[in-house]
Design an enzyme around this catalytic site. Structure first.
Site, mmCIF file in Angstrom:
data_model
loop_
_atom_site.group_PDB
_atom_site.id
_atom_site.type_symbol
_atom_site.label_atom_id
_atom_site.label_comp_id
_atom_site.label_asym_id
_atom_site.label_seq_id
_atom_site.Cartn_x
_atom_site.Cartn_y
_atom_site.Cartn_z
ATOM 1 N N HIS A 145 2.342 3.340 -9.248
ATOM 2 C CA HIS A 145 2.190 1.875 -9.333
ATOM 3 C C HIS A 145 3.388 1.247 -10.045
ATOM 4 O O HIS A 145 3.829 0.159 -9.697
ATOM 5 C CB HIS A 145 0.886 1.519 -10.055
ATOM 6 N N LEU A 161 10.309 -20.841 -5.022
ATOM 7 C CA LEU A 161 9.373 -19.925 -4.350
ATOM 8 C C LEU A 161 8.019 -19.909 -5.064
ATOM 9 O O LEU A 161 7.963 -19.770 -6.287
ATOM 10 C CB LEU A 161 9.957 -18.504 -4.371
ATOM 11 N N ASP A 217 0.827 -1.211 0.000
ATOM 12 C CA ASP A 217 0.000 0.000 0.000
ATOM 13 C C ASP A 217 0.865 1.268 0.000
ATOM 14 O O ASP A 217 1.965 1.264 0.560
ATOM 15 C CB ASP A 217 -0.921 -0.023 1.234
HETATM 16 C C1 IPE Z 1 -5.477 -2.689 -0.285
HETATM 17 O O1 IPE Z 1 -5.144 -1.363 -0.424
HETATM 18 C C2 IPE Z 1 -5.426 -3.373 -1.622
HETATM 19 C C3 IPE Z 1 -4.118 -3.506 -2.236
HETATM 20 C C4 IPE Z 1 -2.982 -3.190 -1.701
HETATM 21 C C5 IPE Z 1 -4.123 -4.071 -3.563
HETATM 22 P P1 IPE Z 1 -6.240 -0.207 -0.582
HETATM 23 O O2 IPE Z 1 -5.490 1.030 -0.687
HETATM 24 O O3 IPE Z 1 -7.167 -0.558 -1.658
HETATM 25 O O4 IPE Z 1 -7.021 -0.318 0.811
HETATM 26 P P2 IPE Z 1 -7.887 0.769 1.574
HETATM 27 O O5 IPE Z 1 -8.921 1.267 0.618
HETATM 28 O O6 IPE Z 1 -6.959 1.850 2.016
HETATM 29 O O7 IPE Z 1 -8.452 0.032 2.756
HETATM 30 C C1 IPE Z 2 -1.612 0.229 -3.355
HETATM 31 O O1 IPE Z 2 -1.347 1.589 -3.419
HETATM 32 C C2 IPE Z 2 -1.806 -0.398 -4.718
HETATM 33 C C3 IPE Z 2 -3.203 -0.720 -5.043
HETATM 34 C C4 IPE Z 2 -4.220 -0.664 -4.224
HETATM 35 C C5 IPE Z 2 -3.458 -1.162 -6.416
HETATM 36 P P1 IPE Z 2 -2.526 2.664 -3.399
HETATM 37 O O2 IPE Z 2 -2.846 3.037 -4.801
HETATM 38 O O3 IPE Z 2 -3.673 2.183 -2.567
HETATM 39 O O4 IPE Z 2 -1.793 3.865 -2.677
HETATM 40 P P2 IPE Z 2 -2.466 4.941 -1.716
HETATM 41 O O5 IPE Z 2 -3.109 4.201 -0.596
HETATM 42 O O6 IPE Z 2 -3.460 5.702 -2.534
HETATM 43 O O7 IPE Z 2 -1.317 5.778 -1.263
HETATM 44 MG MG MG Z 3 -4.079 2.413 -0.608
#
Ligand code: IPE
Ligand code: IPE
Ligand code: MG
Length: 253
Positions: free
Chosen positions: A46, A140, A29
């Site tokens: 990303h 792995l 995240d």
């Molecule tokens: C969880 O992250 C999903 C992934 C890392 C793919 P999100 O960014 O979607 O989660 P919330 O919305 O903060 O809970």
């Molecule tokens: C996690 O990073 C990746 C996915 C959920 C695909 P985010 O895109 O949720 O990053 P933040 O939470 O907005 O910083």
């Molecule tokens: Mg996120």
């Protein structure tokens, strides 16, 4: 004669290899916040996250971790803009194109947790190529949770079991933990992945966001403020090292 325990060095510390977690799951995240911080687009965030992931896979393998699961796209992530969602799947295609050969060379077995048939066709084709190419590898196991949601996964398992019961193949009393686990994405269709020993979440958020809800019953957790693209193999390794000092009791004493 003293038996030599299998050991591994993390920095100067000797670690008993038996203490290394078998299965580590990671909620990657913070890509979006990293992008904002660095004044680039979310999709660039990303992309940077994907680069971080490559390095973590390698370090996990070196540490002797057998299963690495990464949360790449949740069933709730469809709520994001079409541009961001499309960008994520394009990156997946790019990732497979650039990394599959090396993953295969390193004996990594790729598996997908989630309904990947719902994602764009080009990404499905890439995934199928990755699954097929690595299907006989026994190094792995790299599980990518893609269009994954744990509640849906549990519903799916329950539906399969209900169908067996309706067909008279099982009785209600036959339903147990093992049966529910068997029909989850982590069950028999993906080689019966053991429950995660450790779940790591980056970016300072301390929640599961619908990840491995059934499987995490006795998992250990580690949270770090690092945004995923800034998360390094060394930080990963220090979390693993700290994990080896924990006392897991599973309800015993
Ligand atoms: C969880 O992250 C999903 C992934 C890392 C793919 P999100 O960014 O979607 O989660 P919330 O919305 O903060 O809970
Ligand atoms: C996690 O990073 C990746 C996915 C959920 C695909 P985010 O895109 O949720 O990053 P933040 O939470 O907005 O910083
Ligand atoms: Mg996120």
């Amino acid at each position: 004669m003293a038996a030599y325990a299998a050991i591994l060095f993390i920095g100067d510390n000797m670690i008993d290899k038996d203490l290394i977690p078998k299965h580590v799951a990671v909620i990657m995240d913070g890509n979006g916040r990293w992008a904002t911080k660095n004044k680039v687009s979310r999709v660039s965030g990303h992309n940077q996250g994907m680069l971080a992931m490559k390095d973590i896979i390698k370090r996990a393998d070196i540490l002797g971790i057998k299963y690495l699961t990464v949360y790449a796209f949740s069933t709730e992530n469809w709520k994001r803009s079409a541009e961001e969602v499309g960008g994520i799947f394009k990156l997946l295609v790019k990732y497979v194109a650039s990394e599959l050969e090396e993953l295969h060379h390193n004996n990594v077995k790729v598996r997908i947790l989630g309904d990947y048939t719902q994602i764009p066709d080009s990404a499905v084709a890439s995934i199928e190529r990755a699954l097929k190419t690595t299907e006989n590898n026994d190094g792995l196991q790299f599980n990518i949770a893609l269009n994954y949601g744990s509640r849906l996964e549990i519903i799916r398992s329950v539906k399969k079991i209900a169908a067996l019961a309706c067909a008279g193949e099982i009785n209600a009393d036959d339903i147990d933990e093992e049966m529910i686990s068997k029909y989850l994405y982590t069950g028999e269709e993906n080689g019966n992945v053991p429950d995660p020993d450790l779940i790591i979440r980056t970016s300072g958020e301390e929640r599961l966001s619908n990840f491995l809800l059934w499987q995490c019953a006795y998992s250990e957790f580690a949270f770090t403020d690092s945004l995923w693209p800034d998360f390094t193999p060394d930080e990963f390794e220090s979390i693993i090292e700290e994990y080896t000092t924990r006392h897991r009791r599973f309800g015993g004493r």
